[in-house]
Design a protein around this motif. Structure first.
Motif, PDB file in Angstrom:
ATOM      1  N   ASN A   2       0.837  -1.187   0.000  1.00 31.18           N
ATOM      2  CA  ASN A   2       0.000   0.000   0.000  1.00 31.18           C
ATOM      3  C   ASN A   2       0.883   1.252   0.000  1.00 31.18           C
ATOM      4  O   ASN A   2       1.445   1.633   1.021  1.00 31.18           O
ATOM      5  CB  ASN A   2      -0.920  -0.023   1.231  1.00 31.18           C
ATOM      6  CG  ASN A   2      -1.912   1.109   1.187  1.00 31.18           C
ATOM      7  OD1 ASN A   2      -1.560   2.230   0.852  1.00 31.18           O
ATOM      8  ND2 ASN A   2      -3.159   0.804   1.509  1.00 31.18           N
ATOM      9  N   THR A   7      -1.240   8.431   5.142  1.00 29.71           N
ATOM     10  CA  THR A   7      -2.370   8.503   6.072  1.00 29.71           C
ATOM     11  C   THR A   7      -3.157   7.193   6.141  1.00 29.71           C
ATOM     12  O   THR A   7      -4.057   7.061   6.967  1.00 29.71           O
ATOM     13  CB  THR A   7      -3.342   9.636   5.683  1.00 29.71           C
ATOM     14  OG1 THR A   7      -3.825   9.385   4.364  1.00 29.71           O
ATOM     15  CG2 THR A   7      -2.663  10.976   5.737  1.00 29.71           C
ATOM     16  N   THR A   8      -2.824   6.257   5.262  1.00 34.97           N
ATOM     17  CA  THR A   8      -3.480   4.953   5.362  1.00 34.97           C
ATOM     18  C   THR A   8      -2.697   4.002   6.261  1.00 34.97           C
ATOM     19  O   THR A   8      -3.169   2.920   6.577  1.00 34.97           O
ATOM     20  CB  THR A   8      -3.618   4.290   3.968  1.00 34.97           C
ATOM     21  OG1 THR A   8      -2.295   4.041   3.460  1.00 34.97           O
ATOM     22  CG2 THR A   8      -4.350   5.183   2.987  1.00 34.97           C
ATOM     23  N   SER A   9      -1.522   4.423   6.653  1.00 32.66           N
ATOM     24  CA  SER A   9      -0.673   3.534   7.456  1.00 32.66           C
ATOM     25  C   SER A   9      -1.157   3.497   8.899  1.00 32.66           C
ATOM     26  O   SER A   9      -1.862   4.388   9.359  1.00 32.66           O
ATOM     27  CB  SER A   9       0.777   4.006   7.384  1.00 32.66           C
ATOM     28  OG  SER A   9       0.898   5.265   7.992  1.00 32.66           O
ATOM     29  N   PRO A  10      -0.782   2.458   9.597  1.00 33.10           N
ATOM     30  CA  PRO A  10      -1.235   2.334  10.987  1.00 33.10           C
ATOM     31  C   PRO A  10      -0.455   3.271  11.907  1.00 33.10           C
ATOM     32  O   PRO A  10       0.429   4.002  11.468  1.00 33.10           O
ATOM     33  CB  PRO A  10      -0.941   0.870  11.313  1.00 33.10           C
ATOM     34  CG  PRO A  10       0.167   0.476  10.394  1.00 33.10           C
ATOM     35  CD  PRO A  10      -0.010   1.293   9.145  1.00 33.10           C
ATOM     36  N   VAL A  11      -0.823   3.211  13.177  1.00 31.10           N
ATOM     37  CA  VAL A  11      -0.185   4.027  14.202  1.00 31.10           C
ATOM     38  C   VAL A  11       0.956   3.226  14.812  1.00 31.10           C
ATOM     39  O   VAL A  11       0.852   2.002  14.974  1.00 31.10           O
ATOM     40  CB  VAL A  11      -1.232   4.393  15.272  1.00 31.10           C
ATOM     41  CG1 VAL A  11      -0.593   5.072  16.459  1.00 31.10           C
ATOM     42  CG2 VAL A  11      -2.315   5.267  14.643  1.00 31.10           C
ATOM     43  N   LEU A  16       0.518   4.315  20.555  1.00 37.72           N
ATOM     44  CA  LEU A  16      -0.694   3.765  21.176  1.00 37.72           C
ATOM     45  C   LEU A  16      -0.455   3.485  22.665  1.00 37.72           C
ATOM     46  O   LEU A  16      -1.318   3.755  23.503  1.00 37.72           O
ATOM     47  CB  LEU A  16      -1.112   2.478  20.467  1.00 37.72           C
ATOM     48  CG  LEU A  16      -2.082   2.647  19.295  1.00 37.72           C
ATOM     49  CD1 LEU A  16      -2.525   1.273  18.803  1.00 37.72           C
ATOM     50  CD2 LEU A  16      -3.300   3.476  19.686  1.00 37.72           C
ATOM     51  N   THR A 203       0.986  13.170  12.242  1.00 36.81           N
ATOM     52  CA  THR A 203      -0.073  12.272  11.776  1.00 36.81           C
ATOM     53  C   THR A 203       0.381  11.379  10.631  1.00 36.81           C
ATOM     54  O   THR A 203       0.061  10.193  10.588  1.00 36.81           O
ATOM     55  CB  THR A 203      -1.306  13.094  11.352  1.00 36.81           C
ATOM     56  OG1 THR A 203      -1.618  14.033  12.384  1.00 36.81           O
ATOM     57  CG2 THR A 203      -2.493  12.193  11.087  1.00 36.81           C
ATOM     58  N   ALA A 207       1.502   8.852  14.093  1.00 39.36           N
ATOM     59  CA  ALA A 207       0.513   9.193  15.117  1.00 39.36           C
ATOM     60  C   ALA A 207      -0.908   8.914  14.624  1.00 39.36           C
ATOM     61  O   ALA A 207      -1.124   8.618  13.444  1.00 39.36           O
ATOM     62  CB  ALA A 207       0.658  10.650  15.517  1.00 39.36           C
ATOM     63  N   ILE A 208      -1.861   9.017  15.551  1.00 39.01           N
ATOM     64  CA  ILE A 208      -3.280   8.918  15.183  1.00 39.01           C
ATOM     65  C   ILE A 208      -3.714  10.213  14.523  1.00 39.01           C
ATOM     66  O   ILE A 208      -4.257  10.228  13.426  1.00 39.01           O
ATOM     67  CB  ILE A 208      -4.144   8.706  16.452  1.00 39.01           C
ATOM     68  CG1 ILE A 208      -3.777   7.390  17.136  1.00 39.01           C
ATOM     69  CG2 ILE A 208      -5.614   8.736  16.087  1.00 39.01           C
ATOM     70  CD1 ILE A 208      -4.488   7.196  18.466  1.00 39.01           C
TER      71      ILE A 208
ATOM     72  N   ASN B  23      -5.948  -0.754  14.827  1.00 40.91           N
ATOM     73  CA  ASN B  23      -4.613  -0.448  14.276  1.00 40.91           C
ATOM     74  C   ASN B  23      -4.027  -1.645  13.539  1.00 40.91           C
ATOM     75  O   ASN B  23      -2.892  -2.049  13.758  1.00 40.91           O
ATOM     76  CB  ASN B  23      -3.689  -0.016  15.423  1.00 40.91           C
ATOM     77  CG  ASN B  23      -2.440   0.679  14.902  1.00 40.91           C
ATOM     78  OD1 ASN B  23      -2.508   1.347  13.867  1.00 40.91           O
ATOM     79  ND2 ASN B  23      -1.332   0.515  15.601  1.00 40.91           N
ATOM     80  N   GLY B  25      -2.822  -2.782  10.300  1.00 41.61           N
ATOM     81  CA  GLY B  25      -2.377  -2.564   8.924  1.00 41.61           C
ATOM     82  C   GLY B  25      -2.956  -1.306   8.309  1.00 41.61           C
ATOM     83  O   GLY B  25      -3.342  -0.365   9.008  1.00 41.61           O
ATOM     84  N   TYR B  26      -2.986  -1.309   6.990  1.00 43.72           N
ATOM     85  CA  TYR B  26      -3.451  -0.136   6.255  1.00 43.72           C
ATOM     86  C   TYR B  26      -4.970  -0.073   6.261  1.00 43.72           C
ATOM     87  O   TYR B  26      -5.657  -1.088   6.335  1.00 43.72           O
ATOM     88  CB  TYR B  26      -2.941  -0.202   4.812  1.00 43.72           C
ATOM     89  CG  TYR B  26      -1.433  -0.145   4.739  1.00 43.72           C
ATOM     90  CD1 TYR B  26      -0.762   1.071   4.771  1.00 43.72           C
ATOM     91  CD2 TYR B  26      -0.680  -1.323   4.666  1.00 43.72           C
ATOM     92  CE1 TYR B  26       0.628   1.122   4.729  1.00 43.72           C
ATOM     93  CE2 TYR B  26       0.704  -1.278   4.619  1.00 43.72           C
ATOM     94  CZ  TYR B  26       1.355  -0.048   4.649  1.00 43.72           C
ATOM     95  OH  TYR B  26       2.713  -0.001   4.619  1.00 43.72           O
ATOM     96  N   ALA B  27      -5.465   1.142   6.178  1.00 42.87           N
ATOM     97  CA  ALA B  27      -6.913   1.314   6.022  1.00 42.87           C
ATOM     98  C   ALA B  27      -7.151   2.602   5.263  1.00 42.87           C
ATOM     99  O   ALA B  27      -6.407   3.581   5.425  1.00 42.87           O
ATOM    100  CB  ALA B  27      -7.603   1.370   7.385  1.00 42.87           C
ATOM    101  N   ALA B  28      -8.188   2.621   4.461  1.00 49.42           N
ATOM    102  CA  ALA B  28      -8.517   3.832   3.705  1.00 49.42           C
ATOM    103  C   ALA B  28      -8.746   4.981   4.677  1.00 49.42           C
ATOM    104  O   ALA B  28      -9.290   4.792   5.760  1.00 49.42           O
ATOM    105  CB  ALA B  28      -9.765   3.593   2.854  1.00 49.42           C
ATOM    106  N   SER B  29      -8.293   6.140   4.282  1.00 49.56           N
ATOM    107  CA  SER B  29      -8.415   7.299   5.164  1.00 49.56           C
ATOM    108  C   SER B  29      -9.714   8.062   4.905  1.00 49.56           C
ATOM    109  O   SER B  29     -10.499   7.694   4.036  1.00 49.56           O
ATOM    110  CB  SER B  29      -7.197   8.216   4.997  1.00 49.56           C
ATOM    111  OG  SER B  29      -6.812   8.333   3.652  1.00 49.56           O
ATOM    112  N   LYS B 239      -6.956   9.934   9.617  1.00 45.38           N
ATOM    113  CA  LYS B 239      -7.040   8.571  10.158  1.00 45.38           C
ATOM    114  C   LYS B 239      -8.352   8.387  10.918  1.00 45.38           C
ATOM    115  O   LYS B 239      -8.389   8.134  12.138  1.00 45.38           O
ATOM    116  CB  LYS B 239      -5.826   8.305  11.039  1.00 45.38           C
ATOM    117  CG  LYS B 239      -4.519   8.291  10.209  1.00 45.38           C
ATOM    118  CD  LYS B 239      -3.321   7.949  11.053  1.00 45.38           C
ATOM    119  CE  LYS B 239      -2.050   7.810  10.205  1.00 45.38           C
ATOM    120  NZ  LYS B 239      -0.846   7.646  11.039  1.00 45.38           N
ATOM    121  N   ARG B 241     -10.482   6.137  11.026  1.00 46.73           N
ATOM    122  CA  ARG B 241     -10.855   4.853  11.627  1.00 46.73           C
ATOM    123  C   ARG B 241     -10.724   4.883  13.143  1.00 46.73           C
ATOM    124  O   ARG B 241     -11.436   4.159  13.848  1.00 46.73           O
ATOM    125  CB  ARG B 241     -10.009   3.721  11.055  1.00 46.73           C
ATOM    126  CG  ARG B 241      -8.509   3.895  11.244  1.00 46.73           C
ATOM    127  CD  ARG B 241      -7.741   2.622  10.855  1.00 46.73           C
ATOM    128  NE  ARG B 241      -6.462   2.932  10.241  1.00 46.73           N
ATOM    129  CZ  ARG B 241      -5.497   2.029  10.062  1.00 46.73           C
ATOM    130  NH1 ARG B 241      -5.676   0.773  10.453  1.00 46.73           N
ATOM    131  NH2 ARG B 241      -4.364   2.361   9.482  1.00 46.73           N
TER     132      ARG B 241
END
Lengths: 340, 340, 340, 340
Positions: A2, A7-11, A16, A203, A207-208, B23, B25-29, B239, B241
């Protein structure tokens, strides 16, 4: 694989965990908590200067709030034609300034051309009642083409602007990536290079949702005004400790730099692989975590089929964004996709 | 014994855990992620109606965005003189509407008096070019005195407003507490009682920062307009989600109701203890998690000395706020402080 | 020899007399007077179409009010980089739209290049929440270089804009001059060429201060909205009969055309004399009452010494503006100044 | 017998003649003409103080521009609940301030009650980030009930406001009538009584459309800011000499006072006749040119049948407005209508 957006990446897990640590009983709201105090001190130390600070949860909010401090409703912000504030924030600066104007300037690789800036500063008077006067200069570094302004390049545009009394805003959504790429210190890449305000973003880098508006020098006198605007725009969230905690964890132990370093390295790898493919032309210097390329159709098709996530514009150019979370596995899969 | 505000309380662990789960993996923003989709479905189910939804991280943002959908720049919002939107949001509704007017109405216990509303609706014309016309009615439930509007009380004000074409906004910062207190369903306490938009808040009841603007009925046609305003005001955090995850965890397994029930119970206990002290007069019906009282000076002094955190206004009235996290121990300490 | 601006010229005596005639006892205020009614009918007849109308006393007000009807706060107006609304109205469109954006387009002789327009319409999406969408197109005719858009040139830009749903605004500060120059009818040069709104100006052409915002076609449905904005911005002056009287006198007996014809002829004479001097290069086609030229230094100096009033920009280009009041004597003096 | 409004009355012939005199060849536009200069000097002389000045053509514009100088977007204007700026300007102050708030105060006869003011100043904090702070006080004198604030009454409200740093705005739409009624000097009734800005109106008292925003004391430092806002809002009309000429003619030879004296006298006569009718109750002290009365139904009907023009509100109260043009004949007809 991906590579759509950071901004699609995790935190990052450390961030956390910091929330959990911060969640220790009651704490004063609206930024009067001890974590926020520690964060302020940490930032002051890192930037080697007194600072004032306001936190938000989005870069758009940070940029627009910062600009509203520098530019009155009847003033103008100079920015690059590709600037995020001009292209991708749905008029947030215009909203927050109360109807200020953005004047888009040209320049290769999304860098404001110093000559163009000089021309505009000469052309648009500062004190003619009929004409909107330039009041602020906004620079993204890294910029929207993923490129780094060198210190000299920064000063070439900030110096003439400051001389005429314009306030200078740096959009630092990818400031950590710029630090890695340039080898400069935070101070060198911000106030020493002419910034009155830096919007420092975490972000996109683990970060979140944590963004800091950093006020340098005399701009600090406007903190109360900024806070009024922060509140009024709904960006003074009550449980501020949880934003501060994110950013503090991100800064401590140089995590921000480590994450940016990983992202930048991954982008170099992506660029190298694209170059090696023979079907891609890298469009801009890869100074951070973004790679812009023009792909030949077969390669684009091949990558899509292999499940590579990237963004392609109607004009054919494509963007690959690496992040702190881009894994060896993803890069390896990408190598296979390229070489297939 | 921190009864200062429900915004000083910590986050419920289930909600923090939900961030960890999200948290992955990837997720659409920007709200295109599966958690947001699940949240929307969950809310629709709970409210027994189709809904559209926008998420923010602050109640001020939610309220102001919602009002900007109902009231044009040259229109007016009717609200109670004590309304949070009038007293405690630094003019956010005026900012987001582009200069709309708020007209404060009177009524005991922070409830809009239906007679006053009728008078104002008659007095302020709807189509006289010189005069700002009423375009929206805003009701907080629970309200700023901690009181519940009954269904009949709601309809007594929403019905005449709707008849004249006003949009109706409910500020539901403490909506869960109102559900517990009233025994009504979410639908009964929102759209069935005349709301076009409900701002549903989780932040004061266990979340980090999670607020949903819920559009009912025809207001849903304005989703695109609302999203443009959300983006433009910096409230479309990438982010998303992680906001959705908070609210989903809060709603699932009726956690929101359990937390509100605990907070309401604690407030009842606080009120009972204050009453028993002989030095306090409870000012409003305790319908949720807030207790407003006028304290005799010795009692106020005694409580402060004992380390009880509460807010006291210049006029002598005091507020004690319970939250989901108010513990048996705190209540026991408070009992001792009262009886000392 | 005052060629500084048509706004420095006096008022035509017929228009002053019309004020006296209008000053006949009591009359309903705010546009409910019989003169305003007659003016509306006269305009409808001249433009061969139903119209709605709002009067103001300044062109800046007219343009900004008109644009606020076509472009929401989160939308964008496309205009030429030299447009008066962009360069000379201190951000009035941004103010009246509530923070809308103006995007300056290029094109020779202050005419929007159709190719550039196509590019921009393709580049800036209409329904992407992050990006300010084009919502209106603004065209000045005569434009800021004194040039006329032909019907074909108008349609080349209004047609693609209308196709994508943009509203079209014509800035007609010098509309009468355009009529004379083009030989077209008012209808041909406005709604038949794609205008939704025409701001028709009399101020530069003989009036004290009289501007009409003319709504064509479906835009008329927005009259109430426009009037609310007119009032709210302080442009609904009470004694409206005196604005209507100016414009009615200006239109009756084709006075507007006679005055424009005189001004245009004088400009032709000025241009011919400049050309004959050998020291001036006429920069744009002289289609109305303005002449733009680059003067060699000796000529510029010679003219200034002779008392010729004209405006010269820092870049060396100069503007000579003729008006209805430019006299034979002035032209003769100018001839002497040139030939000295 | 037109007592509907002083805005329906004609223009005084001396003022129309002044336009003709002003129409003498070319003159610098935008207020750089000699008539404007003379007017400034005349006003300074009449008000016995240095002043700066901006001219507009409507009272709504003047008031809103003035308030935008005193109150930031996140501030609040205190005014009477009956104030024109609150009730009759369609939110112009909110628009011009960029979303400021108006807080309506109570008080008999449209005069702000000093006790209410003290309460509000105490209740609304000046430096609490969450709450919109009072930044300006607006007073109409004569006010919306046609009543005069005495010097003592003015100081009773301006002094506490100034002490807390609020700016003070006087709406002087009927300032000349107040001068006559009070016997005070212009200075006594403006800056000596605590005004920072006076909006002086000639429109209701014989002019076409001429209003002056007068800046006293330190407020004069904000002239440039005011001019930027004047331009941006479309109120810097090019042919400014014709506004200045109206106001200068109105002031010269004390014409303004003569006209106000006539209007005030006519109002006294109207009030006396209404009182004598036995069917009317005069509601407020008749201090200027307006008479407010509650009419018994038969009298109201009788007057309407006789062709008397007056305004009657849904609540039964009626307003009769005299102007400079109210004639002996009209008053005689009114006597007959009353006595019929």
């Amino acid at each position: 694989m991906n590579f759509l957006s950071d901004t699609t990446s995790p935190v990052h897990p450390v961030i956390l965990d910091a929330l959990k640590t911060a969640n220790d009983g009651y704490a004063a709201s609206y930024g009067h908590d001890p974590i926020t105090t520690r964060l302020r001190a940490k930032l002051s130390e890192l930037f080697e200067a007194p600072i004032e600070m306001v936190l938000t949860t989005s870069g758009t909010a940070s940029n627009a709030l910062a600009l509203s401090l520098l530019c009155p409703p009847h003033g103008m912000v100079l920015c690059h034609d590709e600037a995020h504030i001009h292209r991708d924030e749905r008029g947030a600066p215009e909203f927050f300034t109360g109807g200020g104007k953005l004047l888009p300037l040209k320049g290769d690789h999304a860098k404001i051309d110093a000559g163009q800036l000089h021309k505009v500063l000469k052309e648009w008077p500062r004190d003619f009642v009929h004409t909107t006067p330039p009041r602020a200069l906004s620079i993204s570094n890294l910029n929207e083409s993923g490129c780094l302004y060198s210190i000299d390049e920064l000063i070439a545009v900030t110096k003439p602007a400051r001389k005429l009394g314009l306030g200078v805003h740096f959009d630092g959504a990818r400031f950590a990536n710029a630090l890695i790429s340039s080898g400069q210190t935070p101070a060198e890449l911000s106030w020493k290079a002419g910034a009155d305000i830096l919007c420092l973003g975490a972000t996109k880098n683990g970060a979140i949702g944590a963004e800091a508006i950093l006020l340098f020098g005399k701009t600090q006198d406007q903190l109360t005004e900024l806070q009024a605007r922060q509140k009024r725009s709904g960006h003074m969230g009550p449980k501020a400790r949880f934003i501060a905690a994110q950013m503090l964890a991100w800064l401590e132990d140089d995590l921000w730099l480590a994450l940016a370093r990983d992202a930048n390295s991954a982008a170099q790898e992506i660029a190298a692989l694209l170059r090696s493919s023979g079907g891609a032309k890298i469009l801009h210097s890869v100074d951070g975590n973004e790679v812009f390329a023009r792909l030949e159709d077969p390669l684009a098709e091949q990558l899509r089929k292999a499940g590579v996530g990237f963004y392609q514009w109607p004009d054919g150019s494509a963007r690959f964004v690496a992040s702190w979370s881009t894994s060896e596995e993803e890069l390896s899969d990408f190598r296979h996709a390229i070489n297939a």
